[in-house]
Design an enzyme around this catalytic site. Structure first.
Site, PDB file in Angstrom:
ATOM      1  N   ARG A 108     -11.423  -6.966  25.875  1.00  0.00           N
ATOM      2  CA  ARG A 108     -12.958  -6.341  24.726  1.00  0.00           C
ATOM      3  C   ARG A 108     -13.310  -4.738  25.227  1.00  0.00           C
ATOM      4  O   ARG A 108     -12.776  -4.007  25.363  1.00  0.00           O
ATOM      5  CB  ARG A 108     -13.148  -6.358  23.905  1.00  0.00           C
ATOM      6  N   TYR A 130      -7.765  18.116  10.000  1.00  0.00           N
ATOM      7  CA  TYR A 130      -6.790  16.443   9.561  1.00  0.00           C
ATOM      8  C   TYR A 130      -7.244  16.637   8.574  1.00  0.00           C
ATOM      9  O   TYR A 130      -8.604  16.033   8.307  1.00  0.00           O
ATOM     10  CB  TYR A 130      -6.540  16.065  11.043  1.00  0.00           C
ATOM     11  N   ASP A 152      -9.617  18.649  18.638  1.00  0.00           N
ATOM     12  CA  ASP A 152      -8.725  17.784  18.144  1.00  0.00           C
ATOM     13  C   ASP A 152      -8.194  18.492  19.221  1.00  0.00           C
ATOM     14  O   ASP A 152      -6.975  19.130  18.117  1.00  0.00           O
ATOM     15  CB  ASP A 152      -8.482  17.757  16.493  1.00  0.00           C
ATOM     16  N   LYS A 192       1.109  10.554  17.924  1.00  0.00           N
ATOM     17  CA  LYS A 192       1.648  11.221  18.214  1.00  0.00           C
ATOM     18  C   LYS A 192       2.833  11.652  19.461  1.00  0.00           C
ATOM     19  O   LYS A 192       3.108  10.809  19.566  1.00  0.00           O
ATOM     20  CB  LYS A 192       0.855  12.665  17.286  1.00  0.00           C
TER      21      LYS A 192
END
Length: 389
Positions: free
Chosen positions: A48, A100, A174, A199
């Protein structure tokens, strides 16, 4: 280290010195052996906290965004959450109204739990200054998308950053819709650049991931702490896949942009289309910004348009296309289509959506890398069928 393609292929951790393997190994280990108590073998202790595949991918993103640091997360929304969770209590965020749907949902319904308030604006260029004057030092972040999702409006990042910095606010961009290939917001004054790696960066529709890049060591320290403490980390295999996808971004992105421009021109000339949103067109209202901020003034691979015939025609188009698959997401090899009002932005109230230009007849296209002529032909044929009464 050379041009974008060279950096995309060569960036990351050094080649495996032990084996000489050309392809980076996948380190699935969740824990790493220590020779002595509190003395790890290297810089890795627990999966982690750090992993070689994640570190290599982060180095590559930092290189391509011209950033000092990058921090990867389990999704684009996890990256969004990390930025907002890192703000001081009672902070105020100024955000574009057209953005978004998932970001809007988080700002509206989850951010208040951290004491964060939000102002949504229609025109960030003219409304930001008065809001900073009103809220003063409470404005911690100005959140923008350029291009916006799904109306493809652009923001002059430098102009907005100048206003925000004068009020001691940070600018988050973004950059998902363009990718590091087309635009590097940090070069234009942004403080943080954020991507849904899912994406364009990964590009193969098989990874869920997010990443943040910045030049500020304090920002890196805060985000790395949240990444580890909150545990929203991507797995090693996802990092390996995303890094592999990144190596062909400079081939995929311009190919998609070339096809998108051809499609946008066909849509703009069609009497069956009410409006086309594509920053690569000369008559786009923000074309001057694209010429200033985008690589070679390219428009990218995303288009949205309003079809004649209302929502029924929009549904017929999306359900009838042979080469544009009806699906959410974007930036993959395959061309996709969707209706934002009913899908990606469906959680937004209708009046809020329409105020931002997201009408029920708006179709969003993610142009893939199929042959341009085939995509254009499919668009023309599908338009004819979808608009027949």
């Amino acid at each position: 280290m050379g041009g974008f393609g060279t950096r995309a292929i060569r960036s990351g951790l050094p080649r495996d010195a032990g084996t000489g393997a050309l392809v980076e190994p996948i380190f699935l280990a969740t824990t790493f052996a220590q020779h002595h108590v509190g003395s790890p073998t290297g810089s890795y202790i627990y999966g982690r906290s750090a992993n070689p595949n994640r570190e290599s991918f982060e180095k590559a993103i930092a290189e391509l965004e011209s950033a000092e640091y990058a921090v990867a997360f389990s999704s684009g929304m996890a990256a969004t959450a990390a930025v907002l969770q890192g703000l001081a209590a009672n902070s105020h965020v100024v955000a574009m109204g057209s953005l978004y749907g998932g970001t809007h949902r988080y700002l509206m319904h989850l951010a208040p739990a951290f004491g964060i308030t939000v102002s949504f604006v229609d025109d960030i260029h003219t409304e930001l200054g008065p809001l900073i004057s009103e809220f003063k030092e409470k404005v911690a972040v100005v959140w923008i998308e350029s291009p916006s999702n799904p109306t493809l409006s652009l923001v002059d990042i430098k102009a907005v950053a100048d206003i925000a910095h004068a009020g001691a606010a940070h600018v988050v961009v973004d950059n998902t819709f363009l990718s590091p290939y087309f635009q590097n917001p940090l070069k234009h004054g942004a403080d943080i650049v954020l991507h849904s790696v899912t994406k364009y960066i990964n590009g193969h529709s098989d990874v869920l991931m997010g990443v943040i890049a910045s030049n500020c060591p304090e920002t890196k320290k805060t985000l790395s702490f949240i990444q580890n403490a909150a545990g929203s980390v991507p797995g090693p295999f996802d990092c390996w896949l995303a890094h592999r996808g990144l190596k062909t971004l400079h081939l995929r992105a311009p190919a998609a942009s070339r096809s998108a421009l051809a499609i946008a021109k066909v849509l703009a000339a069609s009497p069956l289309v009410l409006r086309v949103n594509y920053p690569g067109l000369d008559d786009h209202p923000d074309r001057a910004i694209a010429l200033k901020q985008h690589r070679d003034g390219l428009g990218g691979g995303m288009i949205s348009f309003r079809i004649r015939g209302g929502p029924d025609a929009a549904a017929k188009f999306c359900e009838g296309s042979k080469l544009f698959t009806l699906a959410e997401s974007l930036g993959g090899l395959e061309s996709l289509c969707e209706i934002p009002a009913a899908m990606t932005h469906g959680a937004m109230p209708k009046q809020v959506r329409e105020k931002g230009g997201i009408y029920d007849d708006l179709i969003r296209l993610s142009v893939g890398v199929e042959d341009t002529d085939d995509l254009v032909q499919d668009i023309l044929e599908t338009l004819e069928v979808a608009t027949q009464e």
